[in-house]
Design a protein around this motif. Structure first.
Motif, PDB file in Angstrom:
ATOM      1  N   TYR B 172       0.774  -1.287  -0.081  1.00  0.00           N
ATOM      2  CA  TYR B 172      -0.074  -0.144   0.019  1.00  0.00           C
ATOM      3  C   TYR B 172       0.909   1.377  -0.102  1.00  0.00           C
ATOM      4  N   PHE B 173       1.881   1.331   0.820  1.00  0.00           N
ATOM      5  CA  PHE B 173       2.780   2.540   0.971  1.00  0.00           C
ATOM      6  C   PHE B 173       3.377   2.541  -0.613  1.00  0.00           C
ATOM      7  N   THR B 174       4.050   1.478  -0.942  1.00  0.00           N
ATOM      8  CA  THR B 174       4.720   1.491  -2.262  1.00  0.00           C
ATOM      9  C   THR B 174       3.793   2.159  -3.369  1.00  0.00           C
ATOM     10  N   ILE B 175       2.797   1.422  -3.680  1.00  0.00           N
ATOM     11  CA  ILE B 175       1.731   1.981  -4.798  1.00  0.00           C
ATOM     12  C   ILE B 175       1.055   3.230  -4.413  1.00  0.00           C
ATOM     13  N   SER B 176       0.994   3.721  -3.339  1.00  0.00           N
ATOM     14  CA  SER B 176       0.382   5.081  -3.109  1.00  0.00           C
ATOM     15  C   SER B 176       1.494   6.163  -3.387  1.00  0.00           C
ATOM     16  N   LEU B 177       2.679   5.687  -2.899  1.00  0.00           N
ATOM     17  CA  LEU B 177       3.779   6.612  -3.270  1.00  0.00           C
ATOM     18  C   LEU B 177       4.142   6.930  -4.599  1.00  0.00           C
ATOM     19  N   VAL B 178       4.028   5.624  -5.345  1.00  0.00           N
ATOM     20  CA  VAL B 178       4.318   5.667  -7.025  1.00  0.00           C
ATOM     21  C   VAL B 178       2.952   6.303  -7.608  1.00  0.00           C
ATOM     22  N   PHE B 179       1.852   6.256  -7.034  1.00  0.00           N
ATOM     23  CA  PHE B 179       0.763   6.985  -7.436  1.00  0.00           C
ATOM     24  C   PHE B 179       0.932   8.290  -7.573  1.00  0.00           C
ATOM     25  N   TRP B 180       1.237   8.885  -6.495  1.00  0.00           N
ATOM     26  CA  TRP B 180       1.364  10.156  -6.097  1.00  0.00           C
ATOM     27  C   TRP B 180       2.583  10.665  -6.927  1.00  0.00           C
ATOM     28  N   PHE B 181       3.696  10.172  -6.872  1.00  0.00           N
ATOM     29  CA  PHE B 181       4.640  10.694  -7.608  1.00  0.00           C
ATOM     30  C   PHE B 181       4.317  10.910  -9.064  1.00  0.00           C
ATOM     31  N   ILE B 182       3.695   9.770  -9.786  1.00  0.00           N
ATOM     32  CA  ILE B 182       3.417   9.916 -11.071  1.00  0.00           C
ATOM     33  C   ILE B 182       2.372  11.145 -11.107  1.00  0.00           C
ATOM     34  N   GLY B 183       1.526  11.311 -10.117  1.00  0.00           N
ATOM     35  CA  GLY B 183       0.585  12.285 -10.587  1.00  0.00           C
ATOM     36  C   GLY B 183       1.153  13.711 -10.396  1.00  0.00           C
ATOM     37  N   LEU B 184       2.432  13.836  -9.809  1.00  0.00           N
ATOM     38  CA  LEU B 184       3.187  15.000  -9.655  1.00  0.00           C
ATOM     39  C   LEU B 184       3.923  15.184 -10.635  1.00  0.00           C
ATOM     40  N   ILE B 185       4.296  14.297 -11.715  1.00  0.00           N
ATOM     41  CA  ILE B 185       5.274  14.842 -12.757  1.00  0.00           C
ATOM     42  C   ILE B 185       4.879  16.100 -13.638  1.00  0.00           C
ATOM     43  N   PRO B 186       3.728  16.080 -14.236  1.00  0.00           N
ATOM     44  CA  PRO B 186       3.378  16.997 -14.938  1.00  0.00           C
ATOM     45  C   PRO B 186       3.394  18.567 -14.009  1.00  0.00           C
ATOM     46  N   ASP B 187       2.710  18.593 -13.091  1.00  0.00           N
ATOM     47  CA  ASP B 187       2.892  19.437 -12.090  1.00  0.00           C
ATOM     48  C   ASP B 187       4.316  20.081 -11.644  1.00  0.00           C
ATOM     49  N   ASN B 188       5.153  19.151 -11.447  1.00  0.00           N
ATOM     50  CA  ASN B 188       6.418  19.632 -11.262  1.00  0.00           C
ATOM     51  C   ASN B 188       7.176  20.022 -12.408  1.00  0.00           C
ATOM     52  N   ALA B 189       6.837  19.747 -13.506  1.00  0.00           N
ATOM     53  CA  ALA B 189       7.214  20.352 -14.861  1.00  0.00           C
ATOM     54  C   ALA B 189       6.934  21.720 -15.079  1.00  0.00           C
ATOM     55  N   THR B 190       5.637  22.114 -14.698  1.00  0.00           N
ATOM     56  CA  THR B 190       5.195  23.473 -14.440  1.00  0.00           C
ATOM     57  C   THR B 190       6.075  24.180 -13.751  1.00  0.00           C
ATOM     58  N   VAL B 191       6.051  23.809 -12.325  1.00  0.00           N
ATOM     59  CA  VAL B 191       7.053  24.457 -11.422  1.00  0.00           C
ATOM     60  C   VAL B 191       8.584  24.705 -12.110  1.00  0.00           C
ATOM     61  N   ARG B 192       9.001  23.615 -12.489  1.00  0.00           N
ATOM     62  CA  ARG B 192      10.330  23.797 -13.184  1.00  0.00           C
ATOM     63  C   ARG B 192      10.456  24.722 -14.105  1.00  0.00           C
ATOM     64  N   ASP B 193       9.568  25.066 -15.075  1.00  0.00           N
ATOM     65  CA  ASP B 193       9.563  25.826 -16.180  1.00  0.00           C
ATOM     66  C   ASP B 193       9.319  27.476 -15.747  1.00  0.00           C
ATOM     67  N   ARG B 194       8.670  27.452 -14.484  1.00  0.00           N
ATOM     68  CA  ARG B 194       8.393  28.787 -14.063  1.00  0.00           C
ATOM     69  C   ARG B 194       9.643  29.299 -12.940  1.00  0.00           C
ATOM     70  N   ALA B 195      10.474  28.244 -12.570  1.00  0.00           N
ATOM     71  CA  ALA B 195      11.361  28.540 -11.699  1.00  0.00           C
ATOM     72  C   ALA B 195      12.695  29.475 -12.387  1.00  0.00           C
ATOM     73  N   LYS B 196      13.218  30.395 -11.593  1.00  0.00           N
ATOM     74  CA  LYS B 196      14.161  31.381 -12.076  1.00  0.00           C
ATOM     75  C   LYS B 196      15.533  30.813 -11.285  1.00  0.00           C
ATOM     76  N   HIS B 197      15.654  30.343  -9.976  1.00  0.00           N
ATOM     77  CA  HIS B 197      16.775  29.925  -9.241  1.00  0.00           C
ATOM     78  C   HIS B 197      17.012  28.741  -9.853  1.00  0.00           C
ATOM     79  N   TRP B 198      18.498  28.463 -10.364  1.00  0.00           N
ATOM     80  CA  TRP B 198      18.971  27.162 -10.746  1.00  0.00           C
ATOM     81  C   TRP B 198      18.748  26.002  -9.760  1.00  0.00           C
ATOM     82  N   LEU B 199      18.754  26.287  -8.584  1.00  0.00           N
ATOM     83  CA  LEU B 199      18.531  25.175  -7.700  1.00  0.00           C
ATOM     84  C   LEU B 199      17.114  24.469  -7.788  1.00  0.00           C
ATOM     85  N   ARG B 200      16.195  25.429  -7.874  1.00  0.00           N
ATOM     86  CA  ARG B 200      14.763  25.126  -8.191  1.00  0.00           C
ATOM     87  C   ARG B 200      14.497  24.341  -9.445  1.00  0.00           C
TER      88      ARG B 200
END
Lengths: 183, 472, 411
Positions: B172-200
Motif C-alpha cells: 500500500y505504501f509503495t503503490i500510493s507513493l508511486v501513484f502520488w509521484f506519477i501524478g506530480l510529474i506534470p505539475d512539477n514540470a510546470t514549477v520547473r518551467d517557472r523556476a528562476k533559481h538554478w537550484l529550483r
C-alpha cells in the motif's frame, strides 16, 4: 539530425482539437502536440493507438501472482510442512491476501517502469521545451515540414483555429537554452 | 465536446472566473514565495511535537515495551489501536485519488493531491507502532521477510494475518507513493518551467523527469494513471480487509465476525474523510484556496461522511443483532459487556461520535457550514479512534476465565508516542505544502470548463505577466 | 454534437412490447411452470426451494432497479438518463414479487422449507440455539416483516417513479431534487430492509448458522445480477429496434465496468465470509461450509460458483474492447444470471433435514437440477412485467436535466 517543424501556439483546448483533426485531414504529418493537461480525446484525434502499457501491467501482475504462489507453496508445503490448526499444509484460502498484494505490487511497479520507458522519462532529462508556457496555459501543434507540408495551408489552418503564434522550430530547439538555466 | 454536453444542473468546480494561467499562478505562487509566519509557526510546532514523540520512541525501544500499560489479559491495546487508526486515515486519500477517478467524479481534482499526501504520511505513522511493538525492531527483517537463510528451514508464517499485514502495508505504501509521484510529474514540470533559481530548476527538473507535455506521452500517462486507479481501488479495500483479519481470524468473541472486512473498510474511509475534511478546511482558509476547494466540495465530502457513518452504524447494529441471533452466550456477552461493562464510556463515545454526530449532515445548511463541518470532523476522528479501542480492548479485557479479568490504562509513554505521531504527520504535511504543488492543477485545468456557462473558454486576457515569449 | 441530435429523432417514442420478447417471457414462464410441477418429484421441500430461489432472484432485480435509480440520483450520475425507463420499469415488478413471496409463505406454512418452523427437528445444542431465535424467527412476525418490507419498497418506488412521470409532463427540474431527497431517505431504509430480508428469506433456511456478512453478501448478489439483467433488457430492446440509436457502446462500456466491479465485490464478500469461517473453525459457523466441503457440492460451491460469478465476468470484460462489444456483454450477463442461480442453489439445497438420509454433501439428486427451470420461469415473469411497464410511459425521458449529457456520454 533534427526534424524541421512548423508550430502553432493555441490558447484553447477545443481549438487544438479542431486544428489537429484538420491537420490530419489535410494530410500533414503531426510531429507532436504539447498540452499543459490531458485533453480528452486529443490522443485519438491524433490517431495514436491505445497505449500498450496495460499489457505490461497484466503480464507483470500475473508474474507477481506466480512468484507468490511458488514461494508460498515452496515455503509452507515443500521446504518445511507444518500442521497448523489441523488444516492442510497448502492452505490456499490463507494464501489469497499475500497473492493479491504481490500481484498488485509487482504489477504496479512494472507499470511505473513501463511508463518511464515508453515515455523516455528519467531524472535529469532535458525536456527541450518548445515554448515556455506549454506546461502552463498554452497548447502547441508541431507539424513536420516534409513533402506533405504546405506552409500556406498550414498557417491558414492554424489561423482559422485562433493560433496565437506560428513558429519555425526544429525538434532539438530548447526555449530555455539561452536563459542560462540548464537542467 | 464532452464539456459542452454537460447537464444544466452541473455547477462549476472552479469559482471566480479563473483562467488556465490563474490556476498555475495561484498554486505555484504559494510555493514560490517565502513561507509565511503562520507556516513557520505550524511547522516548528509540529516539529517539536514530532521531536518529543521521537525521543519517547527512542526511550521505549531502549528500555523495552514494558513501559506500556499492557497486562496478561490485555496484550494488545494502544499501539494496535493507533496502527489501525492511522492506516484508516490514509484510506480516504486513495479513495479520492483512485475510486473517485474510476467513478469519474470530477470534483476530486481539487483535493486529491493533498489527500494522497495524507495517505503516505498516515501510513508512515501507522508503521511506527508495529515496528516498536516488535520489541527488538532491529531483528524486524528476520521476522517479517521471507528469504532463504542458513538457520535451517526457518520461514515466516504465511498463514498469519500479521504477516499479511506486512505485505499489505508495504504494498500500500509503495503503490500510493508511486501513484502520488506519477501524478506530480506534470505539475512539477510546470514549477520547473517557472523556476528562476538554478537550484529550483535542478530540483523540479529532476522530479519532473523531463516531462514536456507531449500528447504521445500523455497517451501512455493517462493509461498508466487509470491502471494505477484500477490497482489502488482493490488495494485499498484489501489493506483494511487484512487489517480487520488481524482480529477476525481469531476465535475471540467481538473480534471474530465475518462482517469485519467491509465494515473496517467503510470505517476507514469514514475516518479518512473526516481527516481530509479537517485538513482542507484549514488549508483552504489559510492558503486562500476557496476558489478551488469550494463549499460544493465540502458538501460532497460531508455527504460521503454521512453515508459511511450510517453504514458504520448499520454494521454496529448488525453485530449486535447477530450476536443475539447466534444464540452463542460468548458472543452475546462480548457485546453486552461493550455497551454496559467497565469500558462502556468508550463505547458510548464511539456511538455518539460516529453514528449520531454525522446525522446533522442530513441538513443542507449544516453541510455547507464550514464551522459545523470542522467540529463534526473532529468528533468523527475521535469516534473512530475509540471504535478501534473499543473493538480491541473491550473484547480482551474480560476473557474466558473470570479470574483473569482485568482493566487497561495507557501509560504516559503510550500517550506521548501517539501524540508524537501527530507531530510527524503534520511535519510531513507542512513540508509537502511548501515543496510540492498542493493542488493537482494539471487535473483541475482539465475540468475547469465543467459546469461553466457555454462559450466559456480559456481564451481571455491574463491577469498576470509571464516570461517573454520568444520567436525563433 | 450534431450527430446525437439527428439520430435521436429516428427513435420510436412510443413502446409496444415486442412479440419476440413477449414470446420469450411466456416461454420461460411455461418452462418454469413445468419445472415447478416436476420438482414435486423431489418432495415439497425441493419444490418450495426452487420457488424461493426464483422469487428471491426476481425480487432482487426489482430491488436493483430502485437502488439503481436512487444511487444514480444521489451521485448526480448522468450517463443512465437515456435508459432510466428500464430500471423504472424493473421496479414495477414489486407487486408481483409480493405475490411470489406469498407463495414462499405457503411453503413456509406447509413444508419444512424453513427449519425454524419445526424446531423439534434439531438435536441437542442446536435445538437450544434455534429456540433462542424464536423471538425473531416465528411465523406471524415473519409475515408482518414481509408486509413491512414490501410496503417500504413499493411505496418508495411508486413515489420516485411517479416524480419521473411528472417531469415527463411538466419538465420541472425540481422533481430531480425531490427525487434526490427521497433517494437519500430510501437508501437508509433499503440498507435495513435488504439486510433483514436476506436473513429472513435465505439465511434462516439454516437457522443454526449465522454470519454478520450475510446481508452485504446477498446485496452483492442482488447488485451483480441486477446489472446483468439490466444489460439483458437493454439488449432485448435494442434487438427489437428500441433505444438503438441512443444507448450505444459507451453505455455498454459502463455496464461492463459495473459488471466487472460488482462481480469483484461479490467475490470479495464471498471469499471473506468463507475464509474467516474456515480460518477460525468454530463448529456452529463451519457447519454450513462443512456440508459443502466434499462430494458433488464441493464443486458447485467452491469451483462453479466463483467461476460463473467472478472469474468469467472479470476476465472477459476486463479489456476495453470487450466491454464495448454489446453481444459479449450480453453473453456474460446470461452467465452471471446462471451464476446467481448457482449461488442460491448451493445455499438453499444442501441442508440437513431436507427430507433425506445420509450425508448432506452427497445429496444432489437429478431433480434438483430442474430448479434452474423454475428460476428461469421467474426471470420470464420478470421480463414480461417489465415489458408491460415500459408501455406505460415514453421510452425516453427527454425532459430529464441529465438527458443531453447522457446522450453524449463518451468514454
Amino acid at each position: 539530425m533534427p526534424e524541421l517543424l512548423y508550430c502553432g501556439v493555441f490558447k484553447d483546448d477545443e481549438d487544438v482539437l479542431g486544428a489537429v483533426k484538420e491537420c490530419r485531414e489535410a494530410g500533414f504529418d503531426i510531429h507532436d502536440v504539447y498540452t499543459p493537461y490531458a485533453v480528452h480525446g486529443l490522443d485519438r484525434a491524433m490517431g495514436l493507438p491505445f497505449s500498450k502499457i496495460t499489457w505490461v501491467t497484466f503480464g507483470c501482475g500475473l508474474g507477481g501472482l506466480t512468484f507468490g504462489l511458488s514461494l508460498m507453496t515452496y515455503v509452507t508445503d515443500y521446504d518445511w510442512a507444518m500442521n497448523v490448526g489441523g488444516k492442510s499444509s497448502l492452505p490456499f484460502p490463507a494464501f489469497v491476501p499475500v497473492l493479491f498484494e504481490l500481484t498488485v505490487l509487482i504489477g504496479g511497479l512494472c507499470t511505473m517502469l513501463g511508463l518511464f520507458i515508453f515515455c523516455r522519462l528519467y531524472p535529469g532529462k532535458n525536456p527541450k521545451m518548445k515554448h515556455p508556457r506549454l506546461t502552463d496555459d498554452r497548447f502547441m501543434i508541431a507539424v513536420k515540414k516534409n513533402q506533405n507540408f504546405n506552409i500556406g495551408r498550414a498557417s491558414e489552418l492554424f489561423r482559422k483555429f485562433h493560433a496565437e503564434q506560428m513558429l519555425d522550430l526544429d525538434s532539438e530547439y530548447d526555449c530555455f537554452a539561452s536563459q542560462g538555466g540548464t537542467s | 465536446m464532452s464539456g459542452n454536453a454537460c447537464s444544466p444542473l452541473r455547477e462549476p468546480l472552479v469559482l471566480g472566473g479563473k483562467k488556465l494561467g490563474d490556476i498555475t499562478q495561484d498554486v505555484c505562487g504559494s510555493i514560490e514565495g517565502k513561507p509565511s509566519t503562520l507556516w513557520w509557526f505550524g511547522f516548528l510546532l509540529a516539529l517539536t511535537v514530532a521531536g518529543i514523540g521521537a525521543a519517547t520512541m527512542g526511550y521505549q525501544i531502549y528500555t523495552g515495551i514494558g513501559t506500556w500499560g499492557l497486562n496478561k489479559t490485555v496484550g494488545w491495546a494502544f499501539d494496535i489501536t493507533n496502527f489501525v487508526f492511522w492506516v484508516g486515515i490514509g484510506h480516504a486519500g486513495t479513495l479520492i485519488s483512485a475510486i473517485l477517478c474510476l467513478f469519474r467524479q470530477k470534483w476530486r481534482t481539487s483535493v486529491n493531491r493533498s489527500a494522497e499526501a495524507m495517505t503516505i504520511f498516515a501510513v508512515i505513522c501507522a508503521a511506527i507502532f508495529p515496528f516498536i511493538h516488535m520489541g527488538r525492531p532491529w531483528f524486524g527483517a528476520f521476522w517479517a521477510l521471507p528469504y532463504p537463510n542458513f538457520r535451517g528451514p526457518l520461514w515466516v508464517n504465511f498463514r498469519s494475518p500479521l504477516l499479511w499485514d506486512v505485505f499489505a502495508i508495504s504494498t500500500y505504501f509503495t503503490i500510493s507513493l508511486v501513484f502520488w509521484f506519477i501524478g506530480l510529474i506534470p505539475d512539477n514540470a510546470t514549477v520547473r518551467d517557472r523556476a528562476k533559481h538554478w537550484l529550483r530548476r535542478a530540483f523540479y527538473g529532476t522530479v519532473s523527469l523531463g516531462w514536456d507535455g507531449s500528447v504521445k506521452k500523455w497517451n501512455h500517462y493517462e493509461t498508466a494513471y487509470l491502471i494505477f486507479a484500477g490497482l489502488s481501488t482493490p488495494l485499498v479495500v484489501s489493506v483494511h480487509t487484512i487489517v480487520s483479519m488481524d482480529f477476525a481470524t481469531s476465535v475471540i468473541p467481538g473480534w471474530h465476525t465475518t462482517i469485519f472486512p467491509p465494515y473496517f473498510v467503510i470505517g476507514a474511509i469514514f475516518s479518512g474523510f473526516a481527516m481530509v475534511q479537517t485538513l482542507l478546511l484549514v488549508a483552504r482558509k489559510t492558503m486562500r484556496l476557496e476558489s478551488y476547494i469550494t463549499v460544493n466540495h465540502l458538501e460532497v465530502m460531508a455527504k460521503i461522511i454521512l453515508l459511511t457513518g450510517s453504514l458504520v452504524g448499520l454494521a454496529y447494529g448488525t453485530e449486535f443483532f447477530i450476536a443475539w441471533y447466534s444464540g452463542s452466550q460468548y458472543e452475546q456477552f462480548a457485546f453486552i459487556n461493550r455497551a454496559t461493562g467497565p469500558f462502556s464510556w468508550a463505547y458510548w463515545i464511539m456511538v455518539s461520535c460516529n453514528v449520531l454526530s454525522p446525522q446533522v449532515l442530513w441538513f443542507r445548511a449544516l453541510r455547507r457550514n464550514p464551522v459545523v463541518l470542522f467540529i463534526m470532523s473532529i468528533f468523527v476522528n475521535i469516534g473512530m479512534w475509540f471504535e478501534r479501542f473499543v473493538i480491541i480492548v473491550t473484547s480482551l479485557h474480560r476473557d474466558f476465565l473470570p479470574s483473569s479479568w482485568s482493566y487497561y490504562t495507557p501509560t504516559w509513554v503510550e500517550a506521548v508516542t501517539f501524540i508524537g505521531t501527530f507531530g510527524i504527520f503534520f511535519t510531513c504535511f507542512f513540508l509537502f505544502i511548501r515543496l510540492l504543488p498542493a493542488i493537482a492543477f494539471g487535473e483541475v485545468k482539465g475540468v475547469m470548463k465543467w459546469g461553466q456557462p457555454k462559450g466559456h473558454s480559456h481564451d481571455a486576457g491574463h491577469s498576470h505577466a509571464h516570461g517573454e515569449v520568444k520567436h525563433a | 454534437m450534431s450527430e446525437g441530435h439527428e439520430v435521436h429523432h429516428d427513435e420510436p417514442s412510443t413502446f409496444t412490447a415486442p412479440a419476440p420478447v413477449k414470446s420469450l417471457a411466456i416461454g420461460l414462464m411455461a418452462l418454469g411452470g413445468v419445472g415447478f410441477g416436476l420438482s414435486w418429484i423431489g418432495g415439497a421441500n425441493m419444490a418450495w426451494s426452487g420457488w424461493l430461489i426464483g422469487s428471491w432472484i426476481a425480487l432482487g432485480f426489482a430491488l436493483f432497479g430502485i437502488f439503481f435509480i436512487a444511487s444514480t440520483s444521489l451521485a448526480n450520475g448522468a450517463w443512465p438518463a437515456v435508459l432510466k425507463r428500464v430500471p423504472e420499469a424493473m421496479t414495477r415488478y414489486f407487486p408481483v414479487a409480493a405475490l411470489t413471496i406469498g407463495g414462499v409463505a405457503i411453503g413456509l406454512l406447509t413444508s419444512h422449507l424453513y427449519e425454524w418452523t419445526h424446531p423439534e427437528l434439531q438435536e441437542g445444542e442446536h435445538r437450544h440455539q434455534v429456540d433462542g431465535k424464536s423471538a425473531w424467527l416465528n411465523t406471524p412476525w415473519w409475515l408482518i416483516r414481509t408486509v413491512i418490507y414490501f410496503a417500504i419498497w413499493i411505496g418508495f418506488s411508486w413515489m420516485i417513479v411517479g416524480l419521473s412521470r411528472k417531469q415527463d409532463a411538466d419538465g420541472n427540474v425540481k422533481h430531480t431534487f425531490t427525487t434526490k431527497k427521497l433517494s437519500a431517505v430510501f437508501c437508509f431504509f433499503f440498507a435495513l430492509t435488504v439486510s433483514a430480508a436476506s436473513i429472513d428469506y435465505i439465511k434462516s433456511i439454516e437457522p443454526v448458522w449465522f454470519s454478520t456478512m450475510f446481508g452485504p453478501y446477498q446485496f452483492a448478489g442482488i447488485f451483480e445480477s441486477g446489472w446483468a439483467m439490466l444489460a439483458i433488457l437493454l439488449i432485448l430492446l435494442r434487438k427489437n429496434g428500441y433505444l438503438k440509436n441512443v444507448v450505444n457502446e459507451n453505455h455498454f462500456h459502463n455496464l461492463g465496468q459495473w459488471l466487472v466491479a460488482s462481480s469483484t465485490f461479490w467475490a470479495y464478500l464471498w471469499f471473506c465470509q468463507f475464509m474467516l469461517i474456515w480460518y477460525s473453525n468454530i463448529p456452529e459457523e463451519t457447519q454450513h461450509y462443512f456440508a459443502r466441503w466434499e462430494g458433488p457440492w464441493f464443486w458447485v460451491t467452491f469451483v462453479v460458483n466463483p467461476i460463473l460469478n467472478w472469474v468469467i465476468p472479470f476476465l472477459v470484460l476486463l479489456p476495453r474492447s470487450n466491454k464495448r462489444n454489446i453481444r459479449l456483454v450480453g453473453i456474460v450477463s446470461v452467465i452471471v444470471l446462471i451464476g446467481r442461480f448457482v449461488d442460491l442453489w448451493q445455499f438453499v439445497l444442501p441442508r440437513p433435514h431436507a427430507g433425506h438420509d445420509g450425508p448432506v454433501a452427497h445429496y444432489l439428486p437429478l431433480e434438483s437440477f430442474g430448479l434452474v427451470f423454475v428460476a428461469a420461469g421467474f426471470v420470464g415473469a420478470f421480463i414480461f412485467v417489465v415489458m408491460k411497464a415500459l408501455e406505460k410511459a415514453p421510452l425516453l425521458a427527454k425532459k430529464d436535466p441529465f438527458y443531453e449529457e447522457s446522450l453524449h456520454h463518451h468514454l
